[in-house]
Design an enzyme around this catalytic site. Structure first.
Site, mmCIF file in Angstrom:
data_model
loop_
_atom_site.group_PDB
_atom_site.id
_atom_site.type_symbol
_atom_site.label_atom_id
_atom_site.label_comp_id
_atom_site.label_asym_id
_atom_site.label_seq_id
_atom_site.Cartn_x
_atom_site.Cartn_y
_atom_site.Cartn_z
ATOM 1 N N HIS A 1 -2.150 4.765 9.710
ATOM 2 C CA HIS A 1 -0.821 5.320 9.989
ATOM 3 C C HIS A 1 -0.976 6.639 10.755
ATOM 4 O O HIS A 1 -0.668 7.706 10.237
ATOM 5 C CB HIS A 1 -0.059 5.554 8.691
ATOM 6 N N GLU B 1 3.951 -5.499 8.694
ATOM 7 C CA GLU B 1 2.631 -5.291 8.089
ATOM 8 C C GLU B 1 2.119 -6.569 7.409
ATOM 9 O O GLU B 1 0.917 -6.742 7.229
ATOM 10 C CB GLU B 1 2.683 -4.154 7.055
ATOM 11 N N HIS C 1 10.335 -3.669 4.022
ATOM 12 C CA HIS C 1 10.776 -2.271 4.030
ATOM 13 C C HIS C 1 11.100 -1.825 5.443
ATOM 14 O O HIS C 1 10.492 -2.286 6.408
ATOM 15 C CB HIS C 1 9.766 -1.330 3.368
ATOM 16 N N HIS D 1 0.818 -1.215 0.000
ATOM 17 C CA HIS D 1 0.000 0.000 0.000
ATOM 18 C C HIS D 1 0.856 1.271 0.000
ATOM 19 O O HIS D 1 0.441 2.303 0.526
ATOM 20 C CB HIS D 1 -0.982 -0.011 1.176
#
Ligand SMILES: [Fe+2]
Length: 286
Positions: A59, A240, A193, A12
Site C-alpha cells: 500500500h 484485492e 470494502h 488484511h
C-alpha cells in the site's frame, strides 16, 4: 520434493494489526473477529509449514507511483516491517527463503510469467497482518516467507484468470524444487470494502460468501469474474480479492474446505477467512 499442502485466504485490515499490537483482540469489538481465526492458529501449530508463499499487496510502502510491478516476488534473505506513518509495527522481521524464491522466479519466467524480482523491500500490513492473525505474537515467525506482491492499487490490475494461471504455474514451480518442503500459499486482501467516494463503507455479505463458495470444490468459476463485477458488487478496494485466486489456482483442480469465517464489519471492511487443502485425484491402478 516440495509440495503445496494448503491454501489460506484472509483479509488484511490494518486495524486488526492495531488490535493485536495493543492487546485488544479479545474485547467486545474484536473478539468475534479473532475467534474465527482460533481454529487456524491451532491448525498451523500442527501443520508446521516450512515456507509460506504469501500473496499480498503493498500500500505505497515499498512501491509508489514511481514503479508499479504487476507481479513481484521477494527473493531476499529478510524483510523489515514498513513504517506506514506511525512507525514500524513491533513484529518480528520476515525471514525469506531465497533458494526456493529464486527457483520459483526462474520457473515462472521460463513459464512466461514476467515477474519482477525484489531483493530488498519493507513489508506493510498487507503481509504482516495475516501473519499476526494466523500466528499471534511469536518471538519469530514460525515459517520462512516468500512475499509475492500483486498490483491491486492502481489500474490496470491483473485479471482473475491471469491470477489463477499464475497460481497454477506456482504449483508447477514448487513441485519441481527437489528439497522436501511443506509449503503453504496464502491469498490475502479483501473482502468487500470501499474507502472513498459516495459508496464509502459499502459491504456485500451475500457476494463475499458467494466468492468464498467458489473457492471450494472443483469449480473454476471465480477466475472468470470480470473487474467490473468486483467494482460494482464489492466496492473499489474489493478488487484485492483477485489475489485469493492465485492461492486457489495453486491448489490444483479440486479443494476441500477445512475452515471458514466471515464477519461484518471490521472498521469499514468485511472480514473473510478460509482454509483449503488440495484434493489429489486418486490414480486408479491399471
Ligand atoms: Fe489492502
Amino acid at each position: 520434493m516440495a509440495r503445496i499442502t494448503a491454501g489460506v485466504g484472509s483479509s488484511h485490515v490494518p486495524l486488526l494489526g492495531v488490535a493485536v499490537d495493543q492487546g485488544k483482540s479479545n474485547d467486545d469489538y474484536f473478539g468475534p473477529i479473532f475467534a474465527g481465526y482460533e481454529w487456524t492458529r491451532q491448525w498451523e501449530k500442527e501443520q508446521k509449514p516450512d515456507v509460506i508463499i504469501l500473496v499480498y499487496n503493498d500500500h505505497a510502502s515499498a512501491f509508489d507511483m514511481k514503479i508499479v510491478p504487476t507481479f513481484a516476488i521477494g527473493c531476499g534473505e529478510s524483510y523489515k516491517p514498513a513504517d506506514e506513518g506511525w512507525g514500524p509495527r513491533q513484529v518480528p522481521d520476515v525471514e525469506g527463503h531465497p533458494d526456493l524464491a529464486w527457483h520459483i522466479a526462474q520457473s515462472l519466467i521460463l513459464d512466461e510469467f514476467d515477474m519482477t524480482i525484489i531483493n530488498e523491500m519493507d513489508v506493510d500490513h498487507g503481509l504482516t497482518v495475516p501473519l499476526s492473525m494466523m500466528f499471534g505474537q511469536p518471538e519469530a515467525w514460525p515459517a520462512k516467507i516468500i512475499p509475492l506482491a500483486v498490483n491491486v492499487v492502481t489500474y490496470p490490475v491483473p485479471s482473475g484468470n491471469r491470477c489463477w494461471a499464475l497460481g497454477e504455474a506456482i504449483k508447477r514451480a514448487v513441485e519441481s524444487f527437489p528439497e522436501d518442503l511443506n509449503v503453504q500459499i496464502w491469498g490475502t486482501g479483501g473482502m468487500s470494502h470501499q474507502l472513498q467516494g459516495k459508496r464509502a463503507g459499502l459491504l456485500n455479505r451475500e457476494w463475499d460468501n458467494k466468492f468464498l463458495d467458489m473457492l471450494i470444490g472443483d469449480t473454476d468459476a471465480a477466475r472468470w469474474i470480470p473487474h467490473i463485477e468486483y467494482l460494482r458488487e464489492t466496492g473499489s478496494e474489493g478488487i484485492e480479492m483477485v489475489m485469493w485466486l492465485i492461492m486457489r489456482g495453486a491448489l490444483g483442480e479440486k479443494t476441500r474446505l477445512l475452515h471458514r469465517h466471515y464477519h461484518i464489519p471490521c472498521s469499514n471492511t468485511a472480514i473473510g477467512h478460509i482454509v483449503l487443502e488440495p484434493v489429489e485425484e486418486e490414480t486408479v491402478p491399471a
